[in-house]
Design a protein around this motif. Structure first.
Motif, short mmCIF file in Angstrom:
data_model
loop_
_atom_site.label_atom_id
_atom_site.label_comp_id
_atom_site.label_asym_id
_atom_site.label_seq_id
_atom_site.Cartn_x
_atom_site.Cartn_y
_atom_site.Cartn_z
N ASP A 353 0.84 -1.20 0.00
CA ASP A 353 0.00 0.00 0.00
C ASP A 353 0.88 1.25 0.00
OD1 ASP A 353 -2.55 -1.28 0.12
OD2 ASP A 353 -2.20 -1.72 2.24
N ASN A 354 0.28 2.36 -0.37
CA ASN A 354 0.93 3.67 -0.29
C ASN A 354 2.23 3.76 -1.07
OD1 ASN A 354 -1.10 4.67 1.50
ND2 ASN A 354 -0.10 3.56 3.18
N ILE A 355 2.31 3.03 -2.15
CA ILE A 355 3.52 3.09 -2.99
C ILE A 355 3.75 4.51 -3.50
CG2 ILE A 355 4.56 2.31 -5.16
CD1 ILE A 355 3.04 -0.36 -4.74
N LEU A 356 2.66 5.18 -3.87
CA LEU A 356 2.78 6.49 -4.51
C LEU A 356 3.05 7.62 -3.53
CD1 LEU A 356 0.12 6.37 -7.37
CD2 LEU A 356 2.39 5.37 -7.23
N ALA A 357 3.16 7.29 -2.23
CA ALA A 357 3.52 8.32 -1.25
C ALA A 357 4.94 8.83 -1.48
CB ALA A 357 3.38 7.77 0.17
N ASP A 358 5.78 8.02 -2.11
CA ASP A 358 7.15 8.42 -2.43
C ASP A 358 7.12 9.56 -3.44
OD1 ASP A 358 9.81 8.53 -3.55
OD2 ASP A 358 10.16 6.53 -2.72
N LYS A 359 7.85 10.64 -3.17
CA LYS A 359 7.81 11.83 -4.02
C LYS A 359 8.25 11.57 -5.45
CE LYS A 359 8.79 15.95 -2.92
NZ LYS A 359 7.42 16.48 -3.17
N LYS A 360 9.04 10.52 -5.66
CA LYS A 360 9.50 10.29 -7.03
C LYS A 360 8.36 9.89 -7.97
CE LYS A 360 11.13 5.43 -6.56
NZ LYS A 360 11.30 5.28 -5.10
N TYR A 361 7.20 9.57 -7.40
CA TYR A 361 6.06 9.21 -8.22
C TYR A 361 5.11 10.39 -8.47
CZ TYR A 361 7.69 4.49 -7.25
OH TYR A 361 8.46 3.35 -7.15
N ASP A 362 5.48 11.59 -8.00
CA ASP A 362 4.60 12.75 -8.19
C ASP A 362 4.32 13.01 -9.67
OD1 ASP A 362 4.47 13.07 -5.49
OD2 ASP A 362 5.66 14.92 -5.41
N TYR A 363 5.32 12.76 -10.51
CA TYR A 363 5.17 13.09 -11.93
C TYR A 363 4.19 12.17 -12.65
CZ TYR A 363 9.23 16.18 -11.50
OH TYR A 363 10.09 17.19 -11.13
N LEU A 364 3.74 11.11 -11.98
CA LEU A 364 2.74 10.23 -12.59
C LEU A 364 1.46 11.00 -12.94
CD1 LEU A 364 2.94 7.13 -10.22
CD2 LEU A 364 3.48 7.09 -12.64
N PHE A 365 1.23 12.12 -12.24
CA PHE A 365 -0.05 12.81 -12.36
C PHE A 365 0.00 14.04 -13.26
CE2 PHE A 365 -0.07 10.35 -8.50
CZ PHE A 365 -1.33 9.76 -8.50
N VAL A 367 -0.27 14.20 -16.52
CA VAL A 367 -1.29 14.13 -17.56
C VAL A 367 -2.66 14.45 -16.96
CG1 VAL A 367 -2.42 12.66 -19.25
CG2 VAL A 367 0.05 12.48 -18.89
N ASP A 368 -2.94 13.93 -15.78
CA ASP A 368 -4.21 14.23 -15.13
C ASP A 368 -4.34 15.73 -14.87
OD1 ASP A 368 -5.48 11.40 -13.66
OD2 ASP A 368 -3.47 11.36 -14.51
N THR A 369 -3.25 16.35 -14.46
CA THR A 369 -3.26 17.78 -14.18
C THR A 369 -3.56 18.61 -15.43
OG1 THR A 369 -1.69 17.47 -12.36
CG2 THR A 369 -1.92 19.70 -13.25
N LEU A 370 -2.84 18.31 -16.52
CA LEU A 370 -3.06 19.10 -17.73
C LEU A 370 -4.44 18.82 -18.33
CD1 LEU A 370 -2.65 17.74 -20.84
CD2 LEU A 370 -0.37 17.37 -19.94
N ASN A 371 -4.95 17.58 -18.15
CA ASN A 371 -6.29 17.28 -18.64
C ASN A 371 -7.35 18.11 -17.91
OD1 ASN A 371 -5.25 15.46 -20.44
ND2 ASN A 371 -5.95 13.63 -19.38
N LYS A 385 2.30 22.92 -22.12
CA LYS A 385 3.47 23.79 -21.88
C LYS A 385 3.48 24.33 -20.46
CE LYS A 385 4.06 25.22 -26.70
NZ LYS A 385 3.97 26.35 -27.67
N VAL A 386 2.28 24.62 -19.92
CA VAL A 386 2.20 25.12 -18.55
C VAL A 386 2.73 24.09 -17.57
CG1 VAL A 386 0.61 25.76 -16.69
CG2 VAL A 386 0.33 26.75 -18.97
N VAL A 387 2.27 22.86 -17.72
CA VAL A 387 2.72 21.79 -16.82
C VAL A 387 4.21 21.54 -17.00
CG1 VAL A 387 2.49 19.33 -16.24
CG2 VAL A 387 0.44 20.71 -16.66
N ALA A 388 4.70 21.57 -18.25
CA ALA A 388 6.13 21.37 -18.51
C ALA A 388 6.96 22.45 -17.81
CB ALA A 388 6.39 21.39 -20.01
N GLU A 389 6.46 23.68 -17.81
CA GLU A 389 7.17 24.78 -17.13
C GLU A 389 7.17 24.56 -15.62
OE1 GLU A 389 5.34 28.38 -18.38
OE2 GLU A 389 6.07 28.22 -20.46
N GLN A 390 6.04 24.10 -15.09
CA GLN A 390 5.98 23.81 -13.65
C GLN A 390 6.98 22.74 -13.25
OE1 GLN A 390 1.92 22.72 -12.94
NE2 GLN A 390 1.14 24.83 -13.02
N PHE A 396 5.39 22.22 -9.72
CA PHE A 396 4.28 21.28 -10.00
C PHE A 396 3.76 20.67 -8.70
CE2 PHE A 396 2.84 16.90 -10.80
CZ PHE A 396 1.77 17.16 -11.64
N LYS A 397 2.45 20.70 -8.54
CA LYS A 397 1.80 20.10 -7.38
C LYS A 397 1.01 18.87 -7.82
CE LYS A 397 3.13 23.41 -4.61
NZ LYS A 397 4.19 23.16 -3.58
#
Length: 426
Positions: A353-365, A367-371, A385-390, A396-397
């Motif tokens: 459980d909670n695999i994605l709590a590791d910060k290295k997985y933040d970038y998984l999201f 696509v969801d953010t830009l969508n 481009k906005v997300v790429a700049e973040q 990027f949050k």
């Protein structure tokens, strides 16, 4: 004893080379050879080439041979060339002239075709039930862990969010394709070649419809030459279905090996399913899944091996075809074993459980953010481009959640639809 014996001795060196390990491999076919002979004896009786007494005696003697085979009391000694000669010898020894009549209106060629087709029918059916058991286990795991998030990868780089529900059910649905391949192979081997003799039929008034029904074949291979040409093609078709299934198992096993490593650390196996190191006391190795991977990769070479043996052979029987058993029969046993151990092991996979709590997985999201920005009205290219700049400036949050709704997406796995798909395919 050889069925083609004419009283002229064969050089022992030639005999050894031509027989090879056929006696050992033919033990696999012994029951089917006896079943084919029972059907053939009944047919010979039906058309009047055997009287009732001879027919009944042959059927009873063959049934006794099957009992011995099932009780591991049947063997093919070096004095016999193959299973066909051994069974005919036993019949002749017990019944005299009636035993000598069993080969009337057939050849070793259609005998082995019948044996192999009956055997492959059973093999493919057994594979299907093993696959269905594996499918059910994967779907059970998918339901149980459908909301546990897992990193998805492309190019082995962190890509988009996945879940254990998506992972398990992905392999389950892939198994449906393998069932489709197995069904195709089953349809091809479910044809009766008995009566094609050496490949050109017989002048006896045999009844091939009778033996087709007696042996439980769906239909018969009508053309005698076509029946003979099915040798090699039937084996290759089954091999392709096996290769498809083996590819699924190999890929799943590779995932398991990756996900168990400390660098991923997504899953674990209980100690009784792992092995250790002779010098490193901390090791818990996934040898089971490594061997499944290796064995299944080897099985994927089988269709090519059969192709090389049979390619460019003209119509008619050729002794090359004997070699098909050497690759196919052990591969069948290996695939059965791989399925069996996969079924045994998969139910004990423990997910983290909670695999994605590791910060290295933040970038998984990303696509969801830009969508979400696009849904709010921003053009896709601008949002990208906005997300790429973040990402570039470290602002990027990550939302750390998913809102996917389409069929087959992370939040709509369509598990019931996949189950129904398997029901229809099976």
């Amino acid at each position: 004893m050889k069925l083609w014996e004419k009283g002229i001795p064969t050089d022992k060196k030639i005999e050894h080379f031509t027989v090879g390990n056929d006696r050992e491999l033919d033990l696999v076919l012994a029951k089917y050879d006896a079943l084919g002979s029972i059907a053939h004896a009944k047919m010979l009786g039906q058309i009047g080439l055997l009287n009732d007494s001879e027919t009944n005696s042959l059927v009873l003697a063959l049934q006794d041979i099957i009992i011995d085979i099932e009780n591991d009391k049947f063997e093919i000694e070096d004095s016999f060339e193959d299973v066909h000669s051994k069974i005919e010898y036993l019949l002749t020894l017990k019944l005299g002239d009636a035993g000598k009549k069993i080969h009337t209106a057939r050849s070793r060629n259609d005998q082995v075709l019948v044996d192999v087709n009956l055997y492959l029918k059973d093999v493919v059916t057994e594979f299907k039930y093993q696959v269905k058991t594996l499918f059910d286990l994967l779907m059970e795991s998918a339901e149980k862990h459908q909301n546990v998030l897992l990193p998805g990868y492309t190019h082995l780089q962190i890509a988009m969010p996945s879940s254990f529900g998506m992972w398990f059910s992905a392999y389950a649905e892939t198994l449906i394709d393998d069932i489709t391949m197995l069904n195709a192979a089953l349809k091809i081997v479910d044809q009766n070649p008995l009566g094609s003799a050496a490949g050109y039929g017989s002048s006896f008034p045999i009844n091939r419809i009778f033996t087709t029904k007696e042996l439980g074949f769906e239909t018969l291979k009508f053309n005698s030459v076509a029946a003979q040409m099915s040798r090699g093609k039937s084996e290759k078709t089954v091999a392709f279905a096996m290769s498809s299934l083996a590819a699924t198992l190999a890929k799943f096993s590779m995932d398991v090996c990756l996900y168990m490593s400390q660098n991923f650390d997504f899953i674990s196996l209980p100690a009784h399913l792992t092995t250790g190191s002779s010098i490193m006391p901390h090791k818990k190795n996934p040898d089971v899944f490594e061997l499944i991977r290796g064995k299944c990769n080897k099985i994927q070479a089988l269709p090519y091996e059969i192709t090389l043996i049979t390619n460019n052979l003209p119509s008619g029987y050729h002794r090359d075809l004997q070699l098909l058993k050497e690759g196919l029969f052990p591969a069948i046993q290996n695939l059965k074993a791989c399925l069996d151990i996969a079924i045994f092991s998969i139910k004990d996979i423990k997910v983290k459980d909670n695999i994605l709590a590791d910060k290295k997985y933040d970038y998984l999201f990303t696509v969801d953010t830009l969508n979400e920005m696009v849904v709010a009205g921003m053009p896709f290219r601008d949002a990208y481009k906005v997300v790429a700049e973040q990402l570039e400036n470290g602002t990027f949050k990550s939302p750390k959640e998913t809102k996917h709704t389409h069929e087959g997406s992370i939040n709509n796995l369509c598990l019931e639809e996949i189950k129904e798909k398997m029901r229809l395919a099976f």
